[in-house]
Design an enzyme around this catalytic site. Structure first.
Site, PDB file in Angstrom:
ATOM      1  NE  ARG A 168      20.049  35.457  34.378  1.00 23.65           N
ATOM      2  CZ  ARG A 168      19.853  36.623  34.978  1.00 23.65           C
ATOM      3  NH1 ARG A 168      19.954  36.711  36.299  1.00 23.65           N
ATOM      4  NH2 ARG A 168      19.574  37.702  34.276  1.00 23.65           N
ATOM      5  CG  HIS A 169      22.979  34.531  30.696  1.00 27.21           C
ATOM      6  ND1 HIS A 169      23.173  35.733  31.352  1.00 27.21           N
ATOM      7  CD2 HIS A 169      21.678  34.527  30.302  1.00 27.21           C
ATOM      8  CE1 HIS A 169      22.065  36.430  31.345  1.00 27.21           C
ATOM      9  NE2 HIS A 169      21.136  35.730  30.721  1.00 27.21           N
ATOM     10  CE1 TYR A 176      18.366  42.450  34.990  1.00 22.80           C
ATOM     11  CE2 TYR A 176      17.538  44.299  36.267  1.00 22.80           C
ATOM     12  CZ  TYR A 176      17.448  43.473  35.170  1.00 22.80           C
ATOM     13  OH  TYR A 176      16.450  43.651  34.252  1.00 22.80           O
TER      14      TYR A 176
END
Length: 476
Positions: A107-108, A81
């Site tokens: 990655r998004h 995160y």
């Protein structure tokens, strides 16, 4: 064109068109950053028994630290995160080499918590909300707390990360772009991944002053049973192995449980609640753009312990600690080999043979390929390739290779460059993860991280062997 002169679009933090996000919003007071740093500097040698932590300079975060944000060392302890940051400064290849092809796997961008994570967080949070009297002032904000995070979709900073990625890649690799050579773009089928790809495409268009306008040509379904090399759902028997992760949780979490239960009498928090509450610091901070008061509930020592907890989760999830982890990245590796060698895909795992056999949906003559995916799948692909190898389980050391915040933060990206070098134009490959050149020991790379293309392909015996029986184990 100077990258600094490109105008980034303004991504609003609160977009009424997003159906997953409640409209109510609040801003929280800033974290007492200095106090947190001071607390975290005193890290017990007996507590972190596997190694010492050292302060060192590193590249800046996209989410810059400041008076309203947690220190970088805290943001980097958010593991998967963490906001994107380059793990190293990009190093151009040797002067006698020219990059002839780029394969981007990204990655998004930053998102809200997923549905499952939201449910677990709310369950643990409710224990604190039900308390009538708090004995620690840092918990007083809970009296008026209202949940205002959406579910799983891209947030403002995630859109910004995706746009900046597109600008960076055009600026760095513009010699690979032409009207007949636009990036070939694919996306996995989640909305946040599709939007990330779309924003990346728009960034290329803006960075090139409208000259090049790539589009997403293929969206791979994430439905059960779908063949998708950009998602980790193709191995039905694969299970996350949680024993080691839980064992570490039961070592680092009890002192936090004791401290918070004293601060919130009657909450009756357990160790499992701690690891659900800690990510709220990251999700709320990234969404609101200012430090969440949840950050103040934990010390730097707590966050560093949580980071290792998440590192173990990925290692035993789709990483090499799971017998059926790396197999989930094999299909993508075989697609990568096909692109690098301009040869048809040879794979019997999770590739979509219909799409991969067509030049319309899997061309072999492009100079730039861009694929957009999820962190768990990036981990599987890294593992199938042989990147970030440890001698057994990752140890709790600052300079361990297996550190998720450096591997798959939000908007993480792996780039495989194909190069032609010298007068003979001999072909080479090098791999970068978040701009850090990877040591490709398995194919004889030197200090420059470069293997010959032939040696790189030969080194991928696991993928070329379709997982050496592991694919069949996904269904037996």
């Amino acid at each position: 064109m100077d990258r600094k002169g490109i105008q980034l679009p303004h991504f609003h933090s609160h977009e009424p068109s997003d159906p997953d996000r409640p409209t109510k919003h609040r801003e929280w007071p800033s974290l007492r950053c200095l106090a947190l740093v001071v607390l975290g500097m005193v890290i017990s040698a007996s507590y972190f028994q596997y190694g010492r932590w050292h302060s060192c300079r590193a590249p800046p975060l996209v989410l810059d630290s400041g008076p309203k944000l947690p220190p970088e060392v805290v943001q980097r302890a958010w593991a998967a995160y963490s906001p994107y940051y380059p793990a190293a400064k990009y190093e151009a290849p040797p002067d006698h080499c020219v990059i002839t092809q780029v394969n981007l796997l990204q990655r998004h961008g930053a998102r809200y918590p997923t549905k499952g994570a939201t449910e677990r967080m709310k369950e643990s949070l409710q224990k604190l909300l039900d308390v009538h009297t708090y004995t620690d002032a840092t918990l007083e904000f809970l009296r008026d707390f209202e949940w205002d995070l959406g579910t799983a979709s891209l947030i403002s900073i995630g859109k910004k990360q995706s746009f900046e990625s597109g600008v960076e890649h055009f600026t760095r690799y513009r010699h690979l772009f032409s009207s007949s050579q636009l990036p070939f773009v694919r996306s996995s089928g989640s909305d946040r991944v599709i939007k990330t790809a779309k924003i990346w495409n728009e960034a290329i268009a803006q960075a090139s002053n409208g000259m090049y306008r790539p589009v997403t040509s293929v969206i791979l379904s994430e439905a059960d049973g779908a063949n998708n090399t950009l998602d980790d759902g193709s191995c039905p028997r694969a299970q996350r192995l949680k024993e080691r992760q839980k064992a570490w949780r039961n070592i680092f979490a009890p002192p936090i449980v004791e401290r918070l239960n004293i601060a919130a009498p009657g909450a009756d928090l357990k160790e499992k609640d701690i690891v659900e509450l800690m990510p709220l610091c990251a999700f709320e901070t990234l969404f609101h753009g200012t430090t969440s008061p949840f950050c103040d509930m934990f010390t730097l020592e707590d966050f560093l312990a949580y980071e290792y907890y998440e590192d173990l989760a990925r290692y035993y999830g789709t990483g090499p600690g799971n017998p059926l982890g790396p197999i989930q990245g094999v299909g993508y590796v075989n697609e990568l080999i096909a692109r690098l060698t301009s040869q048809p895909v040879r794979d019997r795992t999770q590739t979509n043979h219909t799409l991969d056999s067509s030049p319309e949906t899997f061309p072999l003559d492009r100079t730039f390929y861009a694929d957009f995916s999820h962190d768990n799948q990036l981990i599987a692909i890294y593992s199938a390739l042989g990147l970030f190898q440890e001698d057994g389980e990752p140890r709790l050391e600052e300079h361990r290779r297996w550190r998720v915040s450096r591997m798959t933060p939000f908007s993480a990206r792996m780039i495989v460059e194909k190069l032609a070098c010298g007068g003979g134009r001999k072909e080479y490959v090098r791999v970068l993860v978040n701009d850090a050149v990877q040591p490709l020991d398995f194919c004889g790379a030197g200090d420059d991280g470069m293997c010959t293309l032939e040696d790189f392909v030969e080194s991928q015996t696991y993928a070329r062997g379709d997982g050496n029986g592991d694919w069949e184990a996904c269904f037996d």
